[in-house]
Design a protein around this motif. Structure first.
Motif, PDB file in Angstrom:
ATOM      1  N   ASN A  42     -23.749  33.630  25.780  1.00  0.00           N
ATOM      2  CA  ASN A  42     -22.717  34.503  24.656  1.00  0.00           C
ATOM      3  C   ASN A  42     -23.115  34.178  23.243  1.00  0.00           C
ATOM      4  OD1 ASN A  42     -21.216  36.102  26.725  1.00  0.00           O
ATOM      5  ND2 ASN A  42     -20.258  33.866  27.380  1.00  0.00           N
ATOM      6  N   ILE A  45     -25.797  36.590  22.194  1.00  0.00           N
ATOM      7  CA  ILE A  45     -25.111  37.856  22.122  1.00  0.00           C
ATOM      8  C   ILE A  45     -24.779  38.226  20.888  1.00  0.00           C
ATOM      9  CG2 ILE A  45     -23.522  39.617  23.028  1.00  0.00           C
ATOM     10  CD1 ILE A  45     -24.098  38.386  25.699  1.00  0.00           C
ATOM     11  N   GLU A  48     -27.817  38.667  18.811  1.00  0.00           N
ATOM     12  CA  GLU A  48     -28.574  39.829  18.945  1.00  0.00           C
ATOM     13  C   GLU A  48     -27.659  41.154  18.481  1.00  0.00           C
ATOM     14  OE1 GLU A  48     -30.916  39.177  23.147  1.00  0.00           O
ATOM     15  OE2 GLU A  48     -28.652  40.023  23.214  1.00  0.00           O
ATOM     16  N   ASN A  49     -26.364  41.081  18.406  1.00  0.00           N
ATOM     17  CA  ASN A  49     -25.536  42.316  17.877  1.00  0.00           C
ATOM     18  C   ASN A  49     -25.589  42.497  16.363  1.00  0.00           C
ATOM     19  OD1 ASN A  49     -24.870  42.876  20.485  1.00  0.00           O
ATOM     20  ND2 ASN A  49     -23.074  41.836  20.640  1.00  0.00           N
ATOM     21  N   GLY A  56     -32.469  42.052  19.732  1.00  0.00           N
ATOM     22  CA  GLY A  56     -31.544  43.175  19.750  1.00  0.00           C
ATOM     23  C   GLY A  56     -31.561  44.147  19.085  1.00  0.00           C
ATOM     24  N   ASN A  92     -28.423  43.860  24.650  1.00  0.00           N
ATOM     25  CA  ASN A  92     -28.705  42.475  24.864  1.00  0.00           C
ATOM     26  C   ASN A  92     -29.538  41.967  25.837  1.00  0.00           C
ATOM     27  OD1 ASN A  92     -25.119  43.038  24.416  1.00  0.00           O
ATOM     28  ND2 ASN A  92     -26.430  41.865  22.958  1.00  0.00           N
ATOM     29  N   GLU A  95     -28.757  38.900  28.065  1.00  0.00           N
ATOM     30  CA  GLU A  95     -27.880  39.369  29.112  1.00  0.00           C
ATOM     31  C   GLU A  95     -28.928  39.626  30.606  1.00  0.00           C
ATOM     32  OE1 GLU A  95     -23.826  41.343  30.431  1.00  0.00           O
ATOM     33  OE2 GLU A  95     -24.861  41.829  28.799  1.00  0.00           O
TER      34      GLU A  95
END
Length: 270
Positions: A42, A45, A48-49, A56, A92, A95
């Motif tokens: 998490n 993530i 990555e965003n 990502g 992502n 994940e």
């Protein structure tokens, strides 16, 4: 020069804020799930965003102008590992790596061995089957990545001799390591790879012992690496540096020695 310095400081502040958000998300996840693996995933993530990072959304583009990502996770409590390489169409990738890690304990029947490392279209298809959100590949390309791509693509055509050093400027792979009060540890790594990489190229972020390492024993140790994947793969760096500090009186000295003898001076990098 003053303007350039102000811009650099502003960018550093953005990275600092982003890393703080990632840490906060990781800590929140750890409290809710009691899982170090969920915590590192998490946290990554969040990274990555962001278009600031090379992972990502906003990843470096291949020579063909596409996004292909590498990512891996390792759970030190059971030594399970999951990774994807050269995957596109998934926002992502970390994940997908997490799902592959969890999948190691699933009995898929008929004596078949569950995969722990998938690449390309196979990884994308598996992600869809697992219900992981997929998006059009072009939606992974940020404005910043597109500008960098066009800049270096022009340079490749006009100045091949100078390009190699310049391409090393943006290799900001992301990663996370988390350990809880019981010594459970996990690590993660996610990367868009080097600028103008060949399509299908897989870097250290996806390869066992190179991008991530986590193990729980007498002490818990984890690592996540960033840099030129070709060099890190040849030296299995994540595992090498992690194991160098186990059962030693001075971890700092051992780490320094490992970096010198097993990386910087390694014959494979000559």
């Amino acid at each position: 020069k003053q303007g350039a310095g102000q811009h650099s400081n502003a960018l550093k502040d953005k990275y600092k804020i982003l890393s703080q958000k990632a840490c906060e998300k990781g800590m929140e996840s750890l409290r809710l799930s009691n899982s170090t693996l969920e915590a590192v995933v998490n946290a990554v993530i969040v990274l990555e965003n962001s278009p600031l990072t090379n992972a990502g959304y906003g990843s470096n583009l291949t020579y063909d102008g596409n996004v292909e990502c590498d990512a891996s996770v390792m759970d030190g409590s059971n030594l399970q590992y999951g990774a994807v390489g050269a995957i596109t169409g998934v926002k992502n990738p970390i994940e997908v790596a997490k799902y592959l890690c969890h999948f190691q304990t699933v009995n898929i029947g008929h004596g078949r061995v569950p995969p722990n490392f998938l690449v390309g279209t196979g990884a994308f298809t598996w992600a869809k089957e697992m219900g992981i959100p997929c998006i059009p590949p072009e939606n992974l390309i940020s404005v910043k990545a597109q500008k960098i791509y066009k800049h270096y693509k022009r340079k490749v055509k006009t100045d091949v001799d100078d390009i190699n050093q310049q391409l090393k400027k943006r290799m900001d792979t992301v990663g996370a390591v988390c350990v809880d009060q019981f010594g459970n540890i996990a690590s993660a790594c996610s990367s868009g790879g080097i600028i103008l990489k060949y399509p299908g190229r897989v870097g250290q972020a996806a390869i066992w012992g190179c991008g991530t390492w986590a193990s729980k024993g007498t002490i818990s140790v984890g690592s996540s690496t960033s840099g030129c994947g070709e060099h890190l793969v040849r030296t299995t760096l994540a595992r090498t540096i992690a194991e160098s500090i186990i059962e030693t009186k001075c971890p700092t000295t051992s780490l320094y020695g490992a970096m010198q003898s097993n990386f910087i001076s390694k014959i494979f990098l000559n």
